[in-house]
Design a protein around this motif. Sequence first.
Motif, PDB file in Angstrom:
ATOM      1  N   ALA A  79       0.835  -1.203   0.000  1.00 28.85           N
ATOM      2  CA  ALA A  79       0.000   0.000   0.000  1.00 28.85           C
ATOM      3  C   ALA A  79       0.872   1.256   0.000  1.00 28.85           C
ATOM      4  CB  ALA A  79      -0.929  -0.002   1.213  1.00 28.85           C
ATOM      5  N   GLN A  80       1.948   1.251   0.785  1.00 29.50           N
ATOM      6  CA  GLN A  80       2.845   2.400   0.829  1.00 29.50           C
ATOM      7  C   GLN A  80       3.516   2.631  -0.527  1.00 29.50           C
ATOM      8  OE1 GLN A  80       5.104   1.047   4.381  1.00 29.50           O
ATOM      9  NE2 GLN A  80       4.790   3.156   5.094  1.00 29.50           N
ATOM     10  N   ILE A  81       3.987   1.572  -1.150  1.00 29.92           N
ATOM     11  CA  ILE A  81       4.671   1.698  -2.435  1.00 29.92           C
ATOM     12  C   ILE A  81       3.708   2.222  -3.503  1.00 29.92           C
ATOM     13  CG2 ILE A  81       5.725   0.376  -4.319  1.00 29.92           C
ATOM     14  CD1 ILE A  81       6.957  -1.432  -2.073  1.00 29.92           C
ATOM     15  N   ILE A  82       2.514   1.656  -3.573  1.00 29.96           N
ATOM     16  CA  ILE A  82       1.552   2.078  -4.596  1.00 29.96           C
ATOM     17  C   ILE A  82       1.165   3.542  -4.399  1.00 29.96           C
ATOM     18  CG2 ILE A  82      -0.786   1.742  -5.496  1.00 29.96           C
ATOM     19  CD1 ILE A  82      -0.396  -1.275  -4.912  1.00 29.96           C
ATOM     20  N   ASN A  83       0.795   3.918  -3.174  1.00 29.93           N
ATOM     21  CA  ASN A  83       0.396   5.311  -2.937  1.00 29.93           C
ATOM     22  C   ASN A  83       1.551   6.272  -3.180  1.00 29.93           C
ATOM     23  OD1 ASN A  83      -2.325   5.335  -2.530  1.00 29.93           O
ATOM     24  ND2 ASN A  83      -2.228   5.989  -0.397  1.00 29.93           N
ATOM     25  N   THR A  84       2.743   5.894  -2.779  1.00 33.48           N
ATOM     26  CA  THR A  84       3.896   6.765  -2.996  1.00 33.48           C
ATOM     27  C   THR A  84       4.131   6.985  -4.486  1.00 33.48           C
ATOM     28  OG1 THR A  84       4.917   6.037  -0.927  1.00 33.48           O
ATOM     29  CG2 THR A  84       6.365   7.056  -2.558  1.00 33.48           C
ATOM     30  N   ILE A  85       4.079   5.911  -5.262  1.00 32.20           N
ATOM     31  CA  ILE A  85       4.275   6.038  -6.714  1.00 32.20           C
ATOM     32  C   ILE A  85       3.168   6.898  -7.324  1.00 32.20           C
ATOM     33  CG2 ILE A  85       4.233   4.765  -8.899  1.00 32.20           C
ATOM     34  CD1 ILE A  85       5.722   2.487  -7.390  1.00 32.20           C
ATOM     35  N   VAL A 132     -10.586   6.904  -5.023  1.00 29.12           N
ATOM     36  CA  VAL A 132     -11.045   5.836  -4.124  1.00 29.12           C
ATOM     37  C   VAL A 132      -9.886   4.892  -3.808  1.00 29.12           C
ATOM     38  CG1 VAL A 132     -12.544   3.813  -3.922  1.00 29.12           C
ATOM     39  CG2 VAL A 132     -13.457   5.952  -4.821  1.00 29.12           C
ATOM     40  N   LEU A 133      -9.121   4.516  -4.831  1.00 32.69           N
ATOM     41  CA  LEU A 133      -7.962   3.639  -4.615  1.00 32.69           C
ATOM     42  C   LEU A 133      -6.970   4.271  -3.637  1.00 32.69           C
ATOM     43  CD1 LEU A 133      -6.234   1.133  -5.302  1.00 32.69           C
ATOM     44  CD2 LEU A 133      -5.269   2.477  -7.197  1.00 32.69           C
ATOM     45  N   ILE A 134      -6.629   5.536  -3.863  1.00 34.26           N
ATOM     46  CA  ILE A 134      -5.699   6.234  -2.971  1.00 34.26           C
ATOM     47  C   ILE A 134      -6.264   6.277  -1.561  1.00 34.26           C
ATOM     48  CG2 ILE A 134      -4.718   8.504  -2.440  1.00 34.26           C
ATOM     49  CD1 ILE A 134      -4.368   8.887  -5.501  1.00 34.26           C
ATOM     50  N   SER A 135      -7.551   6.561  -1.431  1.00 37.30           N
ATOM     51  CA  SER A 135      -8.189   6.638  -0.118  1.00 37.30           C
ATOM     52  C   SER A 135      -8.127   5.301   0.614  1.00 37.30           C
ATOM     53  CB  SER A 135      -9.642   7.086  -0.279  1.00 37.30           C
ATOM     54  OG  SER A 135     -10.296   7.093   0.959  1.00 37.30           O
ATOM     55  N   VAL A 136      -8.449   4.227  -0.081  1.00 32.85           N
ATOM     56  CA  VAL A 136      -8.434   2.897   0.538  1.00 32.85           C
ATOM     57  C   VAL A 136      -7.016   2.521   0.952  1.00 32.85           C
ATOM     58  CG1 VAL A 136      -8.781   0.435   0.080  1.00 32.85           C
ATOM     59  CG2 VAL A 136     -10.543   2.093  -0.576  1.00 32.85           C
ATOM     60  N   LEU A 137      -6.044   2.765   0.071  1.00 37.43           N
ATOM     61  CA  LEU A 137      -4.653   2.438   0.407  1.00 37.43           C
ATOM     62  C   LEU A 137      -4.152   3.276   1.585  1.00 37.43           C
ATOM     63  CD1 LEU A 137      -3.153   2.011  -3.163  1.00 37.43           C
ATOM     64  CD2 LEU A 137      -3.655   0.206  -1.499  1.00 37.43           C
ATOM     65  N   ALA A 138      -4.512   4.543   1.624  1.00 34.25           N
ATOM     66  CA  ALA A 138      -4.109   5.393   2.752  1.00 34.25           C
ATOM     67  C   ALA A 138      -4.742   4.894   4.050  1.00 34.25           C
ATOM     68  CB  ALA A 138      -4.490   6.854   2.489  1.00 34.25           C
ATOM     69  N   PHE A 139      -5.988   4.410   3.969  1.00 38.49           N
ATOM     70  CA  PHE A 139      -6.624   3.860   5.163  1.00 38.49           C
ATOM     71  C   PHE A 139      -5.941   2.573   5.605  1.00 38.49           C
ATOM     72  CE2 PHE A 139      -9.778   1.657   7.723  1.00 38.49           C
ATOM     73  CZ  PHE A 139     -10.117   2.668   8.612  1.00 38.49           C
ATOM     74  N   ALA A 146      -5.904  11.390   7.306  1.00 37.25           N
ATOM     75  CA  ALA A 146      -6.321  12.639   6.660  1.00 37.25           C
ATOM     76  C   ALA A 146      -6.301  12.498   5.140  1.00 37.25           C
ATOM     77  CB  ALA A 146      -5.419  13.787   7.103  1.00 37.25           C
ATOM     78  N   ILE A 147      -5.262  11.862   4.604  1.00 42.40           N
ATOM     79  CA  ILE A 147      -5.184  11.622   3.159  1.00 42.40           C
ATOM     80  C   ILE A 147      -6.382  10.785   2.714  1.00 42.40           C
ATOM     81  CG2 ILE A 147      -3.902  10.410   1.362  1.00 42.40           C
ATOM     82  CD1 ILE A 147      -1.315  11.229   2.887  1.00 42.40           C
ATOM     83  N   SER A 148      -6.700   9.755   3.471  1.00 45.60           N
ATOM     84  CA  SER A 148      -7.825   8.884   3.146  1.00 45.60           C
ATOM     85  C   SER A 148      -9.129   9.673   3.094  1.00 45.60           C
ATOM     86  CB  SER A 148      -7.925   7.750   4.168  1.00 45.60           C
ATOM     87  OG  SER A 148      -9.003   6.907   3.863  1.00 45.60           O
ATOM     88  N   ILE A 149      -9.343  10.523   4.065  1.00 48.17           N
ATOM     89  CA  ILE A 149     -10.579  11.316   4.122  1.00 48.17           C
ATOM     90  C   ILE A 149     -10.624  12.320   2.972  1.00 48.17           C
ATOM     91  CG2 ILE A 149     -11.809  13.068   5.475  1.00 48.17           C
ATOM     92  CD1 ILE A 149     -10.808  11.504   7.999  1.00 48.17           C
ATOM     93  N   ILE A 150      -9.518  12.998   2.717  1.00 53.89           N
ATOM     94  CA  ILE A 150      -9.456  13.998   1.638  1.00 53.89           C
ATOM     95  C   ILE A 150      -9.801  13.356   0.295  1.00 53.89           C
ATOM     96  CG2 ILE A 150      -7.851  15.412   0.273  1.00 53.89           C
ATOM     97  CD1 ILE A 150      -6.413  16.015   2.994  1.00 53.89           C
TER      98      ILE A 150
END
Length: 147
Positions: A5-11, A133-140, A93-97
């Motif tokens: 999740a960290q790698i995907i969101n970071t990329i 949605v993908l970014i939000s789920v991964l951040a969560f 916060a990233i997930s909520i945003i």
Amino acid sequence: MLQIAQIINTILFLVISGLHFYWAFGSMFGKKIKGATSVLPEVNGKSAFIPSTFSTFVVAFGLLLFAEVSSFGLVKYFDFQMFSPIIPFGNLAISIIFMMRAMGDFRLVGFFKKIKSTQFAENDSKFYSPLCVLISVLAFVIYWNLK
């Protein structure tokens, strides 16, 4: 799962930030000559707003910060243990945003937008909102595993 999740969101954040830097420096990539109708919401054939260079840089740096928050602890290049208690909440916060962005403003952006016949609206429904949605789920997922 946490590291994936960290790698995907970071990329994702690095790529999206890079696009914003590219646009801030004046590129027309992804934009039509008469307006950026595929990347900006439009009303009656005209862009709903024209972002300034400064605001585009602010968004680019914000996304870069989100990349750092998402990747915290993934690579041990600095020892910033004093930030580790707040990093989970940064990801929350990233997930909520990004979930709020996916839901939208109920007019021009998001899954619940009213104006659906523009080029931007089609791109938003196919690409931008699902990506949010993908970014939000991964951040969560990151938040849940770090809390």
